[in-house]
Design a protein around this motif. Structure first.
Motif, PDB file in Angstrom:
ATOM      1  N   ARG A  18       0.830  -1.213   0.000  1.00 39.32           N
ATOM      2  CA  ARG A  18       0.000   0.000   0.000  1.00 39.32           C
ATOM      3  C   ARG A  18       0.861   1.258   0.000  1.00 39.32           C
ATOM      4  O   ARG A  18       0.535   2.232  -0.698  1.00 39.32           O
ATOM      5  N   ALA A  19       1.950   1.259   0.766  1.00 41.35           N
ATOM      6  CA  ALA A  19       2.811   2.433   0.850  1.00 41.35           C
ATOM      7  C   ALA A  19       3.513   2.693  -0.489  1.00 41.35           C
ATOM      8  O   ALA A  19       3.638   3.846  -0.922  1.00 41.35           O
ATOM      9  N   SER A  20       3.957   1.644  -1.146  1.00 40.24           N
ATOM     10  CA  SER A  20       4.629   1.806  -2.441  1.00 40.24           C
ATOM     11  C   SER A  20       3.670   2.357  -3.488  1.00 40.24           C
ATOM     12  O   SER A  20       4.025   3.246  -4.277  1.00 40.24           O
ATOM     13  N   ILE A  21       2.440   1.830  -3.502  1.00 38.46           N
ATOM     14  CA  ILE A  21       1.439   2.325  -4.460  1.00 38.46           C
ATOM     15  C   ILE A  21       1.078   3.774  -4.156  1.00 38.46           C
ATOM     16  O   ILE A  21       0.953   4.612  -5.062  1.00 38.46           O
ATOM     17  N   GLY A  22       0.915   4.090  -2.868  1.00 42.53           N
ATOM     18  CA  GLY A  22       0.583   5.462  -2.475  1.00 42.53           C
ATOM     19  C   GLY A  22       1.690   6.437  -2.840  1.00 42.53           C
ATOM     20  O   GLY A  22       1.430   7.544  -3.343  1.00 42.53           O
ATOM     21  N   ALA A  23       2.942   6.043  -2.585  1.00 37.35           N
ATOM     22  CA  ALA A  23       4.076   6.904  -2.936  1.00 37.35           C
ATOM     23  C   ALA A  23       4.126   7.118  -4.447  1.00 37.35           C
ATOM     24  O   ALA A  23       4.415   8.233  -4.923  1.00 37.35           O
ATOM     25  N   ALA A  24       3.848   6.075  -5.220  1.00 35.49           N
ATOM     26  CA  ALA A  24       3.832   6.200  -6.687  1.00 35.49           C
ATOM     27  C   ALA A  24       2.741   7.164  -7.138  1.00 35.49           C
ATOM     28  O   ALA A  24       2.947   7.946  -8.084  1.00 35.49           O
TER      29      ALA A  24
END
Length: 390
Positions: free
Chosen positions: A218-224
């Protein structure tokens, strides 16, 4: 299958009987001529008549509180809470607290159970005050106290407090589950910051989430998402591709965003290379469809042949629908009509199937939930794989 509640009531009944049997004859005569209180037989009668709540009441009345009966009273209180009779649970635990003969360790244990009662009753302020009060005692129950506080702040959506207490708990026992939960708390704050267009603060929270749990998809997708809003598409590609390392089951989720990023930087070759690599490592309907769609720009026949070969190895409803769509675009006359009917039937079938499944409790749905609506676990809902999914 034996009902758990009935099993516990039976255990309480046997424990009461065992304890009463051990009582001194002189003490027993004060209760009844035969040494066993009438409340005990009343409890057995309720138990035989499947009146479990009444049986528990009777067994509780038959025992005086002391060091030998403490565990039985605690079990009775817990059983009341699990059956939803919260006020009775509170009464049992408050009665235990009022007894001067219980030890400090037993008092802490009762306070923990009472805090759980208050949380179950929705009395969150009382539960918080009680837990904060005993949190400073540095007892052996500290992990349990902090876990209940994390649960409470999560329920209140007080994410900052939940993060603070979660960090304390993680420092004590370095629990992977707690790290995962705290990472999602950072993501919750980041999501609210994005809604307020505070992108820098949101990005910092996504980074903190990855510091807590490097596998937080979730954090990687949000950062992207933030990087894409800022036009930093190459950096966004790095974040999205990281998902394939964190959890391959989520690769189908990131493909639309990844394609958009590659289109922005005019590097479709890199996108196709990623698709082929991932399809070899962990095949899915979304991957084979994306590869076939890319091939179709140059050679529709080769794209169709590729998709047929892939479906022989990994048959899926989604992939079959894509194959019918390709054939429909190249067909004419009656064939076109027949294929259109088949396409619509498969489309209805696909829409009827759930796309995501909780690996913890089995909850399924059409949307991705980062916290399961059923069991409340974080990060356990993932795309469904197999014939009816990916």
């Amino acid at each position: 299958m034996i009902d758990v509640g009935l099993f516990v009531v039976l255990f309480v009944a046997l424990a009461c009987g065992w304890f009463l049997g051990k009582r001194k004859p002189k003490e027993a005569k004060k209760v009844t001529d035969k040494g066993i209180p009438k409340d005990y037989f009343r409890g057995l009668n309720h138990l035989l008549n499947d009146q479990h709540s009444e049986a528990i009441d009777a067994f509780a009345d038959s025992l005086h509180v002391n060091s030998e009966t403490f565990e039985i009273h605690l079990t009775i209180g817990n059983l009341f809470r699990k059956k939803g009779e919260i006020q009775k649970a509170i009464n049992v635990h408050q009665n235990l607290l009022s007894r001067p003969e219980i030890s400090p360790k037993e008092m802490r244990l009762v306070q923990l159970e009472l805090a759980s009662d208050f949380m179950s009753a929705g009395l969150l302020d009382r539960a918080e005050r009680l837990l904060i009060n005993i949190a400073g005692t540095n007892s052996e129950f500290q992990p349990m106290i902090l876990t209940l506080l994390v649960d409470l702040y999560e329920f209140e959506q007080s994410w900052d407090k939940a993060i603070q207490i979660g960090a304390q708990l993680n420092a004590i026992q370095n629990n992977e589950k707690i790290s995962k939960r705290v990472a999602h708390y950072h993501c919750e704050i980041a999501q609210s910051m994005m809604a307020k267009e505070q992108l820098q603060t949101a990005y910092q929270h996504y980074t903190s989430a990855l510091d807590m749990d490097e596998k937080c998809v979730r954090a990687s997708i949000g950062a992207a998402d933030i990087l894409m809003q800022q036009g930093r598409y190459r950096d966004a590609i790095k974040e999205l591709k990281q998902v394939s390392v964190q959890d391959k089951e989520f690769v189908p989720v990131i493909l639309p965003k990844l394609k958009e990023c590659y289109d922005k930087v005019w590097a479709s070759g890199g996108y196709l290379k990623f698709l082929i690599e991932q399809n070899k490592l962990s095949p899915s309907a979304s991957l084979m469809m994306a590869i076939a769609q890319d091939y179709a720009h140059e050679d529709p026949n080769y794209a169709e042949t590729f998709l047929i070969d892939q479906l022989r190895l990994h048959p899926t409803i989604k992939g079959f629908k894509e194959l019918i769509k390709m054939q429909l675009e190249a067909s004419q006359g009656k064939n076109s009509v027949h294929l259109h009917v088949i396409f619509e039937l498969i489309e209805h079938l696909e829409h009827a199937k759930h796309k995501f499944l909780c690996r913890q409790c089995g909850f399924s749905g059409h949307q991705l939930h980062w916290q399961c609506p059923s069991c409340k676990n974080w990060g356990t809902v993932k795309p469904i794989h197999g014939l009816e999914g990916e």
